[in-house]
Design a protein around this motif. Structure first.
Motif, PDB file in Angstrom:
ATOM      1  N   THR A  82      95.235  93.110   5.984  1.00  0.00           N
ATOM      2  CA  THR A  82      94.785  92.660   4.670  1.00  0.00           C
ATOM      3  C   THR A  82      93.340  92.189   4.754  1.00  0.00           C
ATOM      4  OG1 THR A  82      97.039  91.974   4.133  1.00  0.00           O
ATOM      5  CG2 THR A  82      95.268  91.074   2.775  1.00  0.00           C
ATOM      6  N   VAL A  83      92.446  92.940   4.131  1.00  0.00           N
ATOM      7  CA  VAL A  83      91.047  92.526   4.033  1.00  0.00           C
ATOM      8  C   VAL A  83      90.953  91.470   2.933  1.00  0.00           C
ATOM      9  CG1 VAL A  83      88.694  93.243   3.524  1.00  0.00           C
ATOM     10  CG2 VAL A  83      90.218  94.770   4.802  1.00  0.00           C
ATOM     11  N   ALA A  90      83.473  90.818   2.110  1.00  0.00           N
ATOM     12  CA  ALA A  90      84.566  90.570   3.059  1.00  0.00           C
ATOM     13  C   ALA A  90      84.436  89.190   3.680  1.00  0.00           C
ATOM     14  CB  ALA A  90      84.575  91.637   4.145  1.00  0.00           C
ATOM     15  N   ASP A 133      94.947 100.396  -0.347  1.00  0.00           N
ATOM     16  CA  ASP A 133      93.994 101.437   0.029  1.00  0.00           C
ATOM     17  C   ASP A 133      94.599 102.814  -0.246  1.00  0.00           C
ATOM     18  OD1 ASP A 133      95.819 101.811   2.148  1.00  0.00           O
ATOM     19  OD2 ASP A 133      94.226 102.258   3.564  1.00  0.00           O
ATOM     20  N   ARG A 172      93.782  94.825   0.097  1.00  0.00           N
ATOM     21  CA  ARG A 172      92.633  93.944  -0.082  1.00  0.00           C
ATOM     22  C   ARG A 172      93.025  92.850  -1.072  1.00  0.00           C
ATOM     23  NH1 ARG A 172      86.806  95.482  -2.787  1.00  0.00           N
ATOM     24  NH2 ARG A 172      88.168  95.863  -4.584  1.00  0.00           N
TER      25      ARG A 172
END
Length: 415
Positions: free
Chosen positions: A236-237, A245, A293, A300
């Protein structure tokens, strides 16, 4: 992916069975939109306008002004109305019987969805009351070169929580072709159906199952996810509201449910179990949106970070301190909260007249700058004073960027 639905009637959020029978009333759409926005775009349909019995335009405008990404539909029957909603910031517009080539040619294809209602594969119109004798696949073939997507509602399943027709959905996706994204509505009730539609290349528009609790929003968002890890976790960004980020974490289906329930940064620690960001440090996170994604194996989290930062070292991110405008904004916000004695920024914050004069002065100097270095220098000066103005008003740079994004959606340009 899931597209949560908000249907409006008489100024309220409602859900109807078969487009006719009132099943439930959920009240003010704003708190509903705040929750649904975790999944991304929301379908907002004005049932009164669609039926020619009134309008909920003011409510929809309120949602757009709040910054929600809305697919607006209901009662859009002419070019002027279509353009007005696009200019007001609708991510996309949904056209029903007005979806004709002569009108569609005047609109940006990628932002137009043609809504087709089908009862047992036959297109129906006029509030689903009138049969047309035409097949849904035939109608798609006629319109696919003019729109960016289709919303196909299986009327016989709408609002009944009985599951959707995956076989017909697959045929619809094939007929639409790769250039048109299909959204299926009518009967979608389980995460498994959402996952199956996603594998076919279609999204699921869901209303009744979410409102009744038959479908959990977190499970719906996570439905298409796949993991090849033995522990089943998803990388998980974590990014701030401007998309920068902050670090990398891990999510599980359990942590996703808790994150959605709290609308906060909740992750799965590989050693400690569920981890609520900021629970002990005070560097809490407000969860704004969850994105999947393209391969459906990573996430994200877009968050509004509070406190010193995301990193356990009390830095902006795990990759170091903020840079550029992000760093300047953070510095000015700190100055506004606790103005240090003798600081020029503190003086500007305390003297609106001085700040206004400097803004005018720097704007004029940038306008007169000619060489590359001069333009950079003067632009930097102006941006500094502009960010001081934002800090004085308690406005975040991300709000300005969202406003610019909404302006970019306008299709009516200045003369």
């Amino acid at each position: 992916m899931i597209v949560p639905s908000i249907d409006l009637q008489d100024g309220r959020t409602v859900q109807l069975v078969g487009g006719e029978t009132m099943a439930l009333e959920a009240g003010d759409p704003l708190p509903i939109a705040e929750r649904f926005a975790l999944a991304g775009e929301i379908a907002v349909i004005d049932l009164d306008a669609a039926m020619g019995r009134g309008s909920n335009a003011a409510l929809i405008e309120r949602l757009l002004d709040a910054g929600f990404g809305c697919r607006v539909g209901g009662g859009i029957r002419d070019l002027a109305t279509a353009r007005r909603w696009l200019d007001r910031g609708a991510a996309k517009i949904v056209l029903g019987t007005a979806a004709r080539p002569e009108l569609l040619r005047e609109l940006p294809r990628e932002r137009v969805i043609a809504a087709l209602d089908a009862r047992h594969g036959e297109v129906v119109v006029e509030g689903w009351r009138k049969r047309t004798g035409r097949g849904i696949l035939e109608r798609i073939a006629e319109l696919r070169d003019f729109v960016g997507g289709f919303l196909v509602t299986f009327v016989e399943r709408e609002g009944r929580l009985g599951g959707t027709d995956l076989t017909l959905a697959e045929a619809v996706v094939r007929a639409a072709g790769p250039a048109c994204r299909v959204t299926i509505a009518g009967g979608v009730t389980t995460p498994e159906e959402i996952a199956a539609l996603d594998r076919l290349g279609a999204d699921a528009q869901v209303g009744m199952a979410l409102y009744t609790g038959r479908l959990d929003l977190a499970d719906a968002i996570a439905a298409p996810l796949r993991s090849d890890r033995p522990d089943g976790l998803f990388p998980t960004v974590v990014a701030d509201e401007r998309g920068i980020a902050l670090g990398l974490a891990w999510s599980s289906r359990d942590s996703l449910r808790e994150a959605v329930r709290r609308r906060a940064g909740v992750y799965q620690s590989r050693s400690r179990g569920l981890w609520v960001k900021g629970e002990t440090s005070g560097s809490t996170q407000e969860l704004l949106r969850i994105d999947l994604d393209c391969d459906r194996d990573a996430l994200r989290f877009l968050v509004r970070q509070r406190g010193p930062g995301f990193c356990h070292l009390e830095r902006f991110s795990c990759f170091g301190e903020a840079e550029g405008l992000a760093r300047l904004e953070a510095t000015l916000a700190a100055r506004a909260a606790a103005p240090p004695e003798g600081s020029y920024t503190a003086r500007l914050l305390a003297d609106p007249g001085l700040l206004a004069a400097k803004l005018r002065e720097e704007a004029d100097e940038l306008a007169r700058a000619e060489g590359r270095e001069d333009v950079v220098w003067e632009a930097a000066d102006l941006l500094y004073f502009a960010l001081v103005k934002l800090a004085a008003a308690g406005v975040r740079l991300a709000e300005v960027e969202r406003h610019l994004d909404r302006r970019a959606r306008k299709v009516t340009r200045r003369g």
